[in-house]
Design a protein around this motif. Structure first.
Motif, short mmCIF file in Angstrom:
data_model
loop_
_atom_site.label_atom_id
_atom_site.label_comp_id
_atom_site.label_asym_id
_atom_site.label_seq_id
_atom_site.Cartn_x
_atom_site.Cartn_y
_atom_site.Cartn_z
N MET A 136 0.83 -1.21 0.00
CA MET A 136 0.00 0.00 0.00
C MET A 136 0.87 1.27 0.00
O MET A 136 2.06 1.20 0.29
CB MET A 136 -0.91 -0.01 1.23
CG MET A 136 -1.99 -1.07 1.22
SD MET A 136 -3.28 -0.74 0.00
CE MET A 136 -3.18 -2.25 -0.97
N TRP A 162 -1.36 0.87 7.64
CA TRP A 162 -2.37 -0.01 7.06
C TRP A 162 -2.52 -1.27 7.89
O TRP A 162 -1.55 -1.82 8.40
CB TRP A 162 -1.98 -0.41 5.62
CG TRP A 162 -1.86 0.76 4.70
CD1 TRP A 162 -0.72 1.43 4.35
CD2 TRP A 162 -2.92 1.42 4.01
NE1 TRP A 162 -1.00 2.46 3.48
CE2 TRP A 162 -2.35 2.47 3.25
CE3 TRP A 162 -4.31 1.22 3.95
CZ2 TRP A 162 -3.11 3.31 2.44
CZ3 TRP A 162 -5.06 2.07 3.14
CH2 TRP A 162 -4.47 3.10 2.40
N TRP A 164 -1.40 -2.27 -7.64
CA TRP A 164 -2.82 -1.99 -7.47
C TRP A 164 -3.19 -0.91 -8.46
O TRP A 164 -2.50 0.11 -8.57
CB TRP A 164 -3.13 -1.54 -6.03
CG TRP A 164 -2.68 -2.51 -4.99
CD1 TRP A 164 -1.70 -2.32 -4.06
CD2 TRP A 164 -3.19 -3.84 -4.74
NE1 TRP A 164 -1.56 -3.43 -3.27
CE2 TRP A 164 -2.47 -4.38 -3.67
CE3 TRP A 164 -4.20 -4.61 -5.34
CZ2 TRP A 164 -2.70 -5.67 -3.17
CZ3 TRP A 164 -4.43 -5.89 -4.85
CH2 TRP A 164 -3.70 -6.40 -3.77
#
Length: 442
Positions: A112, A118, A268
Motif C-alpha cells: 500500500m 495499514w 494496485w
C-alpha cells in the motif's frame, strides 16, 4: 421415511455425462445458473496459462478462472507453499495466533502507499470483503449514504449486490438502503460521452439530491470488470474522492479484479490515479485460486470496529495466507506485472488490427492483461450485438479459447488471462479469434 445413506468411493467419475448429471441433480438452482456455454465446459487440469478438459483438449485460458488465477495454474511455488502448510496445520482460527497470516498481513500492508498505517482483515472472498468495507465505512463515519457507479459489480452477497449496478446481478428482493448510483465515466458508451467533468458533476448532483448531504463513502472499481472492462479515466477517481471526503465519506477501492499487477501499470490499479483510498478490497488473484480475500484499511478507520465482534470462520486461514505469500514472491521474482504490461500491450495492438477487419467490433479497450472487445451492430449508433457476441463466444470455445461474455448488454468478450501469458501466445490467440469472427461473418 429417511433417505438411505449413500457412500461415495474415493475414485472420481470423470465421464462427461456423469459430471453433467450429478451437477444438474445435486447443485441448487442458484449455483447452476452461472454457465457461459451452450454445452458445459469441464475443466480437468491446468498449468500456467493453459487448461485441459476431460477429453484432454487444450485451451488457452483467457479468463484465469474469473481472474482468480494470477501467477498461473498449478504454479509450483504456490502449490509447494500451500501443501507444506496443509501438512503442518490446515487451519488456525483467529482466536489463536499463527505467524503466517500475520506476516502475510505485513507484506500486504507493504504494498500500500507509504506514509500511512495499514491494517488487514482477512476474509474468504471478495464479496465478503465488500460487505465488511461497507460496514466499516458506515461505522466509522456514522453516516449511511453510499455512492456506487452504474455498471459496477462488487459481488452477489446481500450487501455487495446492493452496490452492484447491473440488474442481472441484483435479486428481486429489497436491497440494502442508502445506496445511490451515479453514471459511470464510460468513455465509449457513457451518457455524457468522453470526458470527466460531466460525470463528476453527477456526483455533486447525487449528493445534493439523493442523499442527506453526508456520505458514508463511495466505492469504485478502477477498471470495471463484469461491467465490460471499463477503465476509469484519469482524473475521475481523484475528483470523486475530493467530493466524497468533503461530504464526510470514505473512499473505497475495489481491486478484486483489477489488482495484483493485472493492469501492468502498478501492483494496485488505483496507484495509477494518484490517489490514496481509505479502504481497499482485494481477493481473487491474491490467492491464485485458493479462497482468500481481505479488507486493507488505514488503522484509524479500522479501529472503529474494535468494540464489535466480527468473524469470518476461515478468514486468515494459514494455508490460504501461505499461498498468498507465495503469490507476492512469484509476482516479484517472475516480473509478472511487467509481463502483463508488455504482453497485454501487444495483445491489445493485435485486437485493434482485428477491429479494422471486422466492423462488428465497436471498441477495444483495457489495460495490461485486462482487455475486452465490445460488439455492436452499427458503429455509428453503437447498438449492442448480444446475439452475435454469443455466436462469436461459442466459436472461441470451439477454437480453444476460454473467455467470458460480460457487460450490461452481454455484448463484451472479456480477456483476463493468467499474468504468465507469454508473447509467444499472442499470435495463437489472435489466430483463434480470427477464425471465430470469420465463422460468423460467412
Amino acid at each position: 421415511m429417511n433417505a438411505p445413506h449413500t457412500h461415495s468411493s474415493l475414485a472420481i467419475d470423470w465421464s462427461t455425462q456423469g459430471i453433467v448429471d450429478r451437477r444438474n441433480r445435486f447443485y441448487s438452482a442458484s449455483q447452476r445458473k452461472f454457465v457461459p456455454y451452450k454445452d458445459p465446459l469441464i475443466i480437468k487440469r491446468g498449468r500456467g496459462q493453459y487448461v485441459w478438459d476431460e477429453q484432454d483438449r487444450k485451451y488457452i485460458d483467457l479468463l484465469g478462472m474469473n481472474l482468480c488465477i494470477s501467477v498461473g495454474h498449478a504454479h509450483p511455488r504456490v502449490v509447494k507453499a500451500a501443501s507444506e502448510q496443509v501438512a503442518e496445520l490446515t487451519h488456525c482460527t483467529t482466536m489463536f495466533y499463527h505467524p503466517v497470516p500475520a506476516q502475510y498481513a505485513e507484506e500486504l500492508a507493504g504494498t500500500m502507499p507509504a506514509g500511512h498505517e495499514w491494517v488487514v482483515h482477512f476474509t474468504n472472498s471478495g464479496a465478503e470483503a465488500i460487505d465488511l468495507a461497507l460496514l466499516m465505512a458506515r461505522s466509522h463515519t456514522g453516516n449511511i449514504d453510499m455512492l456506487a457507479l452504474a455498471s459496477s459489480y462488487h459481488g452477489a452477497t446481500f450487501g455487495a449486490q446492493s452496490v452492484t449496478g447491473i440488474a442481472g446481478f441484483r435479486h428481486s428482493v429489497p436491497q440494502l438502503g442508502g445506496v445511490t448510483f451515479v453514471p459511470e465515466p464510460n468513455q465509449y458508451r457513457g451518457i455524457h460521452g468522453e470526458g470527466v467533468e460531466p460525470y463528476l458533476k453527477e456526483i455533486d448532483r447525487a449528493i445534493a439530491t439523493s442523499t442527506s448531504g453526508r456520505l458514508a463513502g463511495m466505492i469504485v472499481e478502477p477498471v470495471q470488470g463484469y461491467g465490460g472492462i471499463v477503465p476509469i479515466p484519469e482524473g475521475y477517481i481523484a475528483g470523486a474522492f475530493e467530493r466524497v471526503r468533503a461530504a464526510g465519506g470514505l473512499c473505497i477501492i475495489d481491486e478484486v479484479q483489477s489488482g495484483v499487477g493485472r493492469t501492468g501499470e502498478a501492483f494496485w490499479s488505483f496507484e495509477s490515479h494518484g490517489v490514496v483510498p481509505d479502504i481497499v478490497v482485494v481477493a481473487k488473484g491474491v490467492g491464485n485460486g485458493i479462497p482468500l480475500g481481505a479488507v486493507i484499511a488505514t488503522r484509524e478507520v479500522a479501529e472503529t470496529m474494535a468494540d464489535k465482534f466480527l468473524f469470518h470462520t476461515y478468514g486468515a486461514n494459514p494455508v490460504a495466507c501461505a499461498a498468498g505469500r507465495a503469490v507476492l514472491k512469484v509476482m516479484r521474482e517472475e516480473r509478472l506485472q511487467e509481463n502483463a504490461r508488455t504482453v497485454g500491450g501487444a495483445l491489445r495492438t493485435r485486437l485493434e488490427d482485428l477491429k479494422e477487419r471486422y466492423p462488428i467490433i465497436g471498441d477495444v479497450r483495457g489495460r495490461g492483461l485486462m482487455l475486452a472487445i465490445e460488439l455492436v451492430r452499427n458503429r455509428a449508433t453503437k447498438e449492442p450485438a448480444p446475439e452475435e457476441t454469443l455466436a462469436v463466444f461459442e466459436e472461441t470455445r470451439r477454437n480453444g479459447l476460454v473467455a467470458s461474455r460480460s457487460g450490461p448488454y452481454r455484448n463484451v468478450i472479456r480477456m483476463c488471462p493468467p499474468l504468465c501469458l507469454a508473447m509467444a501466445d499472442v499470435d495463437d490467440v489472435l489466430d483463434r479469434f480470427e477464425r471465430s469472427f470469420a465463422a460468423i461473418a460467412r
